[in-house]
Each structure stands twice: as structure tokens, then as C-alpha cells.
Design a protein around this motif. Structure first.
Motif, mmCIF file in Angstrom:
data_model
loop_
_atom_site.group_PDB
_atom_site.id
_atom_site.type_symbol
_atom_site.label_atom_id
_atom_site.label_comp_id
_atom_site.label_asym_id
_atom_site.label_seq_id
_atom_site.Cartn_x
_atom_site.Cartn_y
_atom_site.Cartn_z
ATOM 1 N N LYS A 213 0.818 -1.165 -0.120
ATOM 2 C CA LYS A 213 0.022 0.074 -0.006
ATOM 3 C C LYS A 213 0.897 1.249 0.114
ATOM 4 C CE LYS A 213 -3.929 -0.121 2.436
ATOM 5 N NZ LYS A 213 -4.817 -0.399 3.480
ATOM 6 N N THR A 223 4.392 -0.708 3.950
ATOM 7 C CA THR A 223 2.789 -0.761 4.701
ATOM 8 C C THR A 223 1.818 -1.659 3.836
ATOM 9 O OG1 THR A 223 3.181 1.278 5.404
ATOM 10 C CG2 THR A 223 0.836 0.649 5.480
ATOM 11 N N ASP A 225 -1.688 -4.909 4.016
ATOM 12 C CA ASP A 225 -2.736 -5.439 4.898
ATOM 13 C C ASP A 225 -2.256 -6.954 5.024
ATOM 14 O OD1 ASP A 225 -4.411 -3.465 4.919
ATOM 15 O OD2 ASP A 225 -5.380 -3.947 3.114
ATOM 16 N N ASP A 226 -2.222 -7.223 6.496
ATOM 17 C CA ASP A 226 -1.895 -8.642 6.831
ATOM 18 C C ASP A 226 -3.189 -9.279 7.731
ATOM 19 O OD1 ASP A 226 -0.966 -11.023 8.120
ATOM 20 O OD2 ASP A 226 0.323 -10.032 9.288
ATOM 21 N N GLY A 228 -6.167 -8.549 6.987
ATOM 22 C CA GLY A 228 -7.520 -7.458 7.130
ATOM 23 C C GLY A 228 -6.876 -6.228 7.858
ATOM 24 N N THR A 229 -5.568 -6.450 8.388
ATOM 25 C CA THR A 229 -5.165 -5.232 9.239
ATOM 26 C C THR A 229 -3.992 -4.787 8.634
ATOM 27 O OG1 THR A 229 -5.819 -6.567 11.284
ATOM 28 C CG2 THR A 229 -4.160 -4.934 11.404
ATOM 29 N N GLU A 230 -4.122 -3.235 8.285
ATOM 30 C CA GLU A 230 -3.016 -2.518 7.818
ATOM 31 C C GLU A 230 -1.843 -2.627 8.669
ATOM 32 O OE1 GLU A 230 -3.667 1.035 5.334
ATOM 33 O OE2 GLU A 230 -2.481 1.971 7.017
ATOM 34 N N THR A 231 -0.816 -3.198 8.075
ATOM 35 C CA THR A 231 0.476 -3.344 8.837
ATOM 36 C C THR A 231 1.612 -2.517 8.300
ATOM 37 O OG1 THR A 231 -0.233 -5.236 9.499
ATOM 38 C CG2 THR A 231 2.171 -5.109 9.876
#
Length: 549
Positions: A213, A223, A225-226, A228-231
């Protein structure tokens, strides 16, 4: 093949080396030309890559053996004035994309799919912490046994220690340039999600193939998504690795690799590796592309399938030098690599070794044994070829070396295990090879009337020979028998008396009926070693119907 021994740099040899067309010299000359307008670096770096996704196979060893040959040729051409190093690099941070077929309890590895190979438990038991550690140790054990001079490198250790951090930050800075190289090589669906960076999930521990991202070169982070969580992760310290194609070029740039060889399956990607290396501020190394090894069905050897031969399997049935010879010969030609090639490789090795002392320097530098032994081949007397030993085992049904030595010592007085330890080593290999591969396939056939008559006449001819007749006399006696039998006359050849020659069908018949095999060594040599009386007894058993089922 240590790659670090002292080299004899006599003027005659150096002159021959400068002109040699042997492939290791041709490759070494490319490395020298690389620095024609500049000084050599402090150390010229040779590298080989290894993927520990399965048990090491002979193709992996082949890269190290062949690279060592090029390294030695380079040392000779530079009169050993330039430091060199061979780095054996394991891509052990790659994710386990599938479970290998040849591991115990495959189901137990299911939960670890896509985790770095150094995070996958060792399915083989023992003291190794991971699957990769076990397979890396197997590779190193063999390379150490063979005497290679190398430095082992683990991708996991290099990433986690920060050795790649500087170049990874550069990859973030030049992300768009790398993408411009990679995207045209991908399909439309893959283009939409591709990133050269592969983060290691803090949640699952898996290597994630997800789009980025954001890539922040200044902060050194990515950056994504892992689940569903932006990491956001740092690209330093082994939290992120590169896809395998960019990883090739990154490694070359980070380490300053000067020479690397790889299989033909990498050939179309070589230009990608080169371009990414250049983008990251490095200079692409010299390449050597070798053909792949095939199994007995002509399929590419795969570590995960476990087809073809393993290193340990070859060394169960033959000496390491025969394997080195197989690696030297015709590296740009696809070759089948299975058990049937072993006896020929053994005998060819000793044939080359025997010729070496009689050759001039030009011929010596084209002789495989010079390259295999770092220019210092051993002097070994081998009075009995390996193929002949195999047939002796077959005819005598010997199950221990003492039986074979009874035949050998009678044939060659004064030759004993103590005087010829190399031959003693081969007798053990011959028994194991025969028991596992020849004996199960032996098929004796009964002789027809023409063949029975021929064998009876052969026995009579052998019985008429003087005591102590040598292999040549035995061979001539056999030929004289065959020349008088129409079935075995070859009118395209001429006998010394002017009549027809002898067809190979005669000797094929002898081995099919007496030994239960399609082929064998020269009959005269075999009968001389086995013994005339023993050969006649074998014929008698065949004629009595005691061999064929």
C-alpha cells in the motif's frame, strides 16, 4: 578439489593454460576480462546458490564442483596473485510453497506452509532446529567430506543480521525502477498484486505475497494488509525479504559477486537478475548456464520430488571422484543422472587418470582429472576396471571382498588389498552395486541349438589354451570359434586371415546365457580374471540348464 591448495605454476603449464580451450579456463578468462581496465578487487567472489526446500541432490553439488574448477583455472591464469572466495549461499528464508514428497509425516508440515524454511520444524528428527538447518547441514557435510574450500552463507542470517539492509533501502528508493523491470514479465492478474518486497507476517509468521500500500524509502518501511489489518514493517533486520528474482540481483549487488553459474531453467531470467543488480548499484557477475540433469525417464531432477540420485546414493556405490568427473563432462549438455551411469563414470575416471602422466601440458589441461584435483591428480594403478569387477561379482556370486580378491590375486600375482587399496575400495562398491541394481535384473536365457554348439566349441577352445593364457589369447580363441559359425559372421568386417569378422551378437549371447546380462566387458579380460577353468564350468552349467529358469 579444495580450491585453496598451493599451485604449481611452472612456465610450461602457464603457457598451456593461456591457450587452453577447456571450459573452466574459458570461464575464468571472462572474469579476467571483466577487470581489464581496472584493478582486481581485494577478493574475487565466486558464488553458488542453493534452495534448501528439499534434500540436496547431485545437481546442487555440481554447481559447487564446477565453480571450484573455474576458480582454480582463474587462480592459475592470474598466477595465484588474486585472493578468491567461494560463497555457498542458501536461500533458506524462502517460504515453503509446497510440502516435499520425500519427507516423513508430510501432514505434520501442513501448518507451516509459506513459512520461511528456517521456521519449519525439522521433519527428520535430530538436533537441527529447522527443515532448512537439516538440509543445509546435509549439504555442508558432503562438501566438507569432498574437501571443498567454501564459506557457507544463510539468507536468514544475512537478512536478520542487517548485511542486506543498505541495499534493501536502495531497493525501496528505486522501487519504481524495479517494478518497471518486473511487471512486463508477469501476467495481468499477477501485475495487479505484485511487489518485490515480501513481508514476514507478525501474526502468522508466513511469507506474504501481498501488494504494497505504501513504500517509504526515507523511513525504510513498507505498508500492507495482513489478514485485514493494515501493517507497517521495517525492511531492515529480516522483517521483509525480496521475491526470488529481485533477490538474485540484490544479493549480487550487496556482496559484489563476480561469477555465478546456474541451470538452464534460470537462463531467461538472467537478464532480469542483471538489470536489478545494476539498478541497485552493483555490477552483474559473469554467468555460466549449464544444462539440467534428468532422471531415467528424462524428467528434470527435483529436490521436492526426490527423483534422480541423491549425493549419498551415488557415494554408496562409487567413489567421489567419479561424481566429480560426471560434473566436469559436457556441462552444457543435458545428461541423465541415475544409477546406470555410475559404472561408466568410475571407469572413465581411472582411464583419464591413467592417461595423465603420458600427456603433455596442453593435453593435461584438457584432461578432466587436472581440473578435478586442482592440478595435482594422484598416481593410481588400477589393474582391474570397475565394469570387470561387476561381471566378476555376477559370475562368482561373491558376497564379500575376500572372494573377489581370490580371483584378483590369482590373475595378478602380488596385487593385494594392501598394495592396491584403491582397488580394494572398488571391490566393496562393486558388491553393493551388483546386489542392489544388477542382481535383481539378471535374466538368464537358455541357449538354442546353434548357441549350445558355439558354447561347447568355445569351452573346448579354452581348454586347449596353455596354462596362464592371458586375456588377449582368450579373446582370440573366442573369435576363432565365432568365425566358423555362420550366425556370428560379420561380412562388413575382415578377419586377419581374410575371412569375415565376428558379429557383436556372439559376445552378447555369451553374456545373456552365462551371466544373465545384456552386455559385459571384453570377454577375454573377463575369462582371464575369472579363470579359464571357472569359465568352462560356467559354460557347462549353462548347457546343463542350471542357469536359466
Amino acid at each position: 578439489m579444495t580450491g585453496s591448495n598451493t599451485i604449481d605454476l611452472n612456465p610450461e603449464m602457464l603457457a598451456a593454460a593461456a591457450e587452453s580451450k577447456a571450459w573452466p579456463f574459458e570461464e575464468a578468462k571472462k572474469i579476467i576480462a571483466r577487470y581489464k581496465d581496472a584493478d582486481f578487487p581485494e577478493t574475487v567472489l565466486f558464488e553458488t546458490g542453493y534452495g534448501p526446500s528439499g534434500l540436496p541432490h547431485i545437481g546442487t553439488f555440481g554447481e559447487v564442483a564446477r565453480t571450484t574448477m573455474v576458480r582454480h583455472a582463474f587462480r592459475v591464469l592470474t598466477e595465484d596473485k588474486v585472493k578468491t572466495k567461494l560463497l555457498c549461499f542458501s536461500d533458506d528464508m524462502d517460504g515453503m510453497r509446497k510440502i516435499p514428497d520425500n519427507v516423513p509425516d508430510r501432514d505434520a508440515l501442513g501448518p507451516y506452509l509459506h513459512m520461511p524454511l528456517t521456521s519449519v520444524p525439522n521433519p527428520f528428527g535430530g538436533d537441527y532446529a529447522s527443515f532448512a538447518d537439516h538440509n543445509n547441514a546435509m549439504l555442508c557435510r558432503f562438501l566438507d567430506t569432498f574437501g571443498f574450500d567454501y564459506e557457507f552463507a544463510s539468507a536468514t542470517q544475512y537478512y536478520k543480521s542487517g548485511r542486506f539492509d543498505e541495499v534493501l533501502l536502495r531497493a525501496a528508493e528505486r522501487y519504481d525502477e524495479i517494478m518497471a523491470v518486473m511487471l512486463p514479465t508477469l501476467g495481468e492478474e499477477r501485475q495487479a498484486t505484485y511487489s518485490p518486497f515480501l513481508p514476514i507476517s507478525p501474526k502468522s509468521g508466513r511469507v506474504l505475497y501481498v501488494p504494497m500500500k505504501h513504500v517509504d524509502a526515507k523511513a525504510g518501511t513498507v505498508t500492507f494488509d495482513d489478514e485485514g489489518t493494515e501493517t507497517t514493517l521495517s525492511i531492515r533486520g529480516g522483517k521483509v525479504k525480496l521475491q526470488w528474482k529481485p533477490d538474485f540481483g540484490m544479493r549480487w549487488a550487496a556482496l559484489g559477486v563476480d561469477f555465478e553459474m546456474f541451470g538452464k531453467d534460470h537462463q531467461t531470467n538472467a537478464v532480469i537478475y542483471d538489470r536489478i543488480c545494476n539498478i541497485l548499484g552493483g555490477r552483474a557477475p559473469e554467468h555460466f548456464v549449464y544444462e539440467l540433469f534428468l532422471d531415467e525417464n528424462g524428467q528434470k531432477i527435483s529436490k521436492s520430488k526426490g527423483n534422480g540420485l541423491t549425493i549419498d546414493e551415488w557415494l554408496t556405490y562409487a567413489l567421489t571422484e567419479s561424481l566429480g568427473l560426471y560434473m566436469y563432462q559436457r556441462p552444457r549438455q543435458a545428461k541423465k543422472l541415475y544409477f546406470d551411469v555410475i559404472p561408466k563414470a568410475v571407469d572413465e575416471y581411472y582411464s583419464f587418470l591413467g592417461a595423465y602422466s603420458r600427456q603433455d601440458w596442453k593435453e593435461r589441461l584438457g584432461n578432466p582429472v587436472w581440473h578435478m584435483h586442482d592440478g595435482n591428480p594422484p598416481a593410481i594403478d588400477l589393474p582391474v576396471p570397475f565394469a570387470l569387477l561387476l561381471n566378476l561379482v555376477s559370475a562368482s556370486n561373491a558376497h564379500d571382498k575376500a572372494v573377489l580378491w581370490g580371483f584378483i590375486s590369482r590373475h595378478a600375482p602380488g596385487v593385494t588389498p594392501a598394495t592396491h587399496p584403491e582397488l580394494d575400495r572398488l571391490t566393496g562398491y562393486a558388491i553393493r552395486y551388483f546386489d542392489d541394481f544388477v542382481k535383481p535384473t539378471k535374466v538368464f536365457r537358455a541357449a538354442d541349438e546353434v548357441e549350445r554348439d558355439a558354447l561347447a566349441k568355445l569351452s573346448d577352445a579354452l581348454g586347449a589354451l596353455p596354462q596362464g593364457a592371458d586375456g588377449e589369447a582368450i579373446q582370440n580363441a573366442a573369435l576363432n570359434v565365432a568365425r566358423r559359425i555362420e550366425r556370428y559372421q560379420d561380412h562388413s568386417k575382415q578377419s586377419p586371415e581374410g575371412g569375415p569378422g565376428v558379429s557383436v551378437a556372439f559376445f552378447q549371447m555369451i553374456y545373456q546365457v552365462l551371466i544373465g546380462q545384456e552386455r559385459g566387458p571384453r570377454f577375454g579380460s573377463f575369462a582371464a580374471l575369472y579363470g579359464i577353468a571357472e569359465t568352462r564350468a560356467l559354460i557347462e552349467r549353462a548347457l546343463a540348464g542350471q542357469l536359466a529358469a
